[in-house]
Design a protein around this motif. Structure first.
Motif, PDB file in Angstrom:
ATOM      1  N   TYR A  84       0.831  -1.206   0.000  1.00  0.00           N
ATOM      2  CA  TYR A  84       0.000   0.000   0.000  1.00  0.00           C
ATOM      3  C   TYR A  84       0.866   1.256   0.000  1.00  0.00           C
ATOM      4  CZ  TYR A  84      -4.356  -2.592   0.697  1.00  0.00           C
ATOM      5  OH  TYR A  84      -5.444  -3.420   0.522  1.00  0.00           O
ATOM      6  N   VAL A  85       2.004   1.228   0.711  1.00  0.00           N
ATOM      7  CA  VAL A  85       2.940   2.361   0.682  1.00  0.00           C
ATOM      8  C   VAL A  85       3.399   2.611  -0.752  1.00  0.00           C
ATOM      9  CG1 VAL A  85       5.264   3.131   1.350  1.00  0.00           C
ATOM     10  CG2 VAL A  85       3.753   2.145   3.065  1.00  0.00           C
ATOM     11  N   ASP A  86       3.728   1.526  -1.475  1.00  0.00           N
ATOM     12  CA  ASP A  86       4.161   1.645  -2.870  1.00  0.00           C
ATOM     13  C   ASP A  86       3.078   2.261  -3.748  1.00  0.00           C
ATOM     14  OD1 ASP A  86       6.610   0.570  -2.325  1.00  0.00           O
ATOM     15  OD2 ASP A  86       6.140  -1.454  -3.025  1.00  0.00           O
ATOM     16  N   MET A  87       1.849   1.832  -3.539  1.00  0.00           N
ATOM     17  CA  MET A  87       0.752   2.374  -4.358  1.00  0.00           C
ATOM     18  C   MET A  87       0.529   3.854  -4.074  1.00  0.00           C
ATOM     19  SD  MET A  87      -2.070  -0.717  -4.556  1.00  0.00           S
ATOM     20  CE  MET A  87      -1.792  -1.610  -3.026  1.00  0.00           C
ATOM     21  N   LEU A  88       0.556   4.225  -2.792  1.00  0.00           N
ATOM     22  CA  LEU A  88       0.367   5.627  -2.428  1.00  0.00           C
ATOM     23  C   LEU A  88       1.494   6.510  -2.958  1.00  0.00           C
ATOM     24  CD1 LEU A  88      -0.791   5.213   1.287  1.00  0.00           C
ATOM     25  CD2 LEU A  88      -2.181   6.154  -0.562  1.00  0.00           C
ATOM     26  N   MET A 106      -5.650  -5.203   4.451  1.00  0.00           N
ATOM     27  CA  MET A 106      -4.244  -4.926   4.709  1.00  0.00           C
ATOM     28  C   MET A 106      -3.803  -5.857   5.828  1.00  0.00           C
ATOM     29  SD  MET A 106      -2.343  -1.406   6.015  1.00  0.00           S
ATOM     30  CE  MET A 106      -3.067  -0.353   4.779  1.00  0.00           C
ATOM     31  N   ALA A 107      -2.781  -6.669   5.566  1.00  0.00           N
ATOM     32  CA  ALA A 107      -2.324  -7.642   6.561  1.00  0.00           C
ATOM     33  C   ALA A 107      -0.914  -8.092   6.192  1.00  0.00           C
ATOM     34  CB  ALA A 107      -3.279  -8.837   6.610  1.00  0.00           C
ATOM     35  N   LYS A 118      -4.324   7.147   5.252  1.00  0.00           N
ATOM     36  CA  LYS A 118      -3.971   7.615   3.900  1.00  0.00           C
ATOM     37  C   LYS A 118      -4.606   6.740   2.825  1.00  0.00           C
ATOM     38  CE  LYS A 118       0.469   9.833   4.942  1.00  0.00           C
ATOM     39  NZ  LYS A 118       1.945   9.692   4.875  1.00  0.00           N
ATOM     40  N   VAL A 119      -4.639   5.418   3.054  1.00  0.00           N
ATOM     41  CA  VAL A 119      -5.249   4.521   2.067  1.00  0.00           C
ATOM     42  C   VAL A 119      -6.741   4.833   1.925  1.00  0.00           C
ATOM     43  CG1 VAL A 119      -5.850   2.114   1.574  1.00  0.00           C
ATOM     44  CG2 VAL A 119      -3.556   2.684   2.378  1.00  0.00           C
TER      45      VAL A 119
END
Length: 342
Positions: A84-88, A106-107, A118-119
């Motif tokens: 998710y960090v990469d996508m953001l 998210m897991a 943020k997601v």
């Protein structure tokens, strides 16, 4: 793991997510199928509920995930926090049409509250849920409801799955602790694995005679069985006799506007035994200093939790499934700081 383990776990995860009543569920699945997250949460759920699975790329790519959601009109997306960090972090995130997304999971490793926020806000995934479990437990034991409020989603990993038991115990004595107190998380029920293949001694170390699985994770539960994770007992830093859980510091560091991702490890120290080291990825284009990070922590977290060392990094050692390899990170950091004893 048995057929009984994984079919039931997929059944109850799907029910928690609402796959039994949602129509035309399409799951974007960037997590690998040789890991429980992908194989049970994706593959078996597809078989049980008739969901469609979308594989965004042959090798992991944050950009491909976004493109797949847009082109295939995915309604759910799975990923580890790092994914998710990469996508953001994609510079053209705003150009993708993610309006089809109803929710996601998210897991796989600790999920910082700031990242969850943020997601939800930047990707519009209002039905995002946080999950917790281990491969040995098929894998999901706690999962938030897509309809939980943001406080629940940010501060906990959800509540106990149906037909499972959980308790928090003193890691030393095994005594059950009162609600709200930190201790080792133990789980019992249909999800607990049969054994470690060909390793009866390791199996007996992890599973008690009455069927409780020792997770090795530290956390606390409230009266509604919502679980808060404080970290893995093996990741715990003992600094001058004080127990420090990296996850707590990581969660706080994620609230700094310049911090994209933070990982905290314990490093050797002659005087204190261990010291706290923060390894930080900065938001693209931002600059910072160890002094700025320490000043941000001062007065906000306990003095002994403030990192003695702050390093700025561009990446972390990862497993193939996208989890941070903390033991390798610690080794790299100790080598970089010249702390490793001969």
């Amino acid at each position: 793991l048995s057929h009984h383990n994984i079919i039931n776990n997929a059944c109850f995860v799907g029910r928690r997510m609402g796959y039994d009543w949602r129509l035309n569920t399409r799951i974007c699945l960037p997590v690998p199928l040789y890991h429980c997250f992908g194989s049970v949460g994706g593959g078996i759920i597809m078989a049980v509920y008739g969901c469609s699975l979308v594989f965004p790329s042959s090798g992991y790519s944050g950009k491909s995930n976004l493109a797949a959601v847009e082109s295939e009109r995915c309604t759910f997306i799975y990923g580890t926090p790092t994914m998710y960090v990469d996508m953001l972090a994609q510079p053209d995130l705003a150009k993708y049409d993610l309006s089809s997304l109803e929710g996601g999971i998210m897991a796989g490793s600790p999920c910082p509250a700031e990242l969850v926020n943020k997601v939800v806000s930047n990707m519009g995934i209002k039905g995002l849920t946080i999950g917790y479990g281990t491969t040995e437990n098929s894998p999901v034991t706690f999962l938030a409801s897509p309809m939980d409020n943001m406080e629940r989603k940010c501060e906990t990993v959800g509540y106990i799955m149906e037909h499972l038991e959980a308790k928090i115990v003193d890691p030393t004595t095994g005594e059950v602790l009162p609600l709200g107190m930190k201790g080792e998380i133990m789980v019992r029920g249909y999800c607990v694995m049969l054994e470690y293949w060909g390793d009866p001694s390791k199996t007996s170390e992890c599973i008690t005679k009455d069927g409780w699985y020792k997770t090795g994770d530290i956390g606390s539960m409230d009266a509604y069985s919502y679980l808060k994770i404080d970290g893995r007992s093996k990741d715990m830093i003992i600094r001058g006799g004080e127990n420090v859980y990296p996850a707590e510091i990581e969660q706080f560091l994620h609230t700094h506007p310049k911090v994209k991702e933070a990982q905290v490890v314990g490093v050797e120290d002659v005087r204190m035994g261990e010291e706290v080291c923060a390894c930080i990825k900065l938001v693209d284009g931002q600059e910072s200093s160890p002094e700025e990070i320490k000043a941000f922590c001062k007065g906000q977290i306990s003095h002994f939790k403030i990192p003695r060392y702050v390093l700025f990094v561009t990446d972390y050692p990862l497993t193939i499934t996208g989890k941070i390899q903390k033991h390798k990170l610690r080794e790299e950091v100790e080598k970089q700081l010249g702390l490793k004893r001969k």
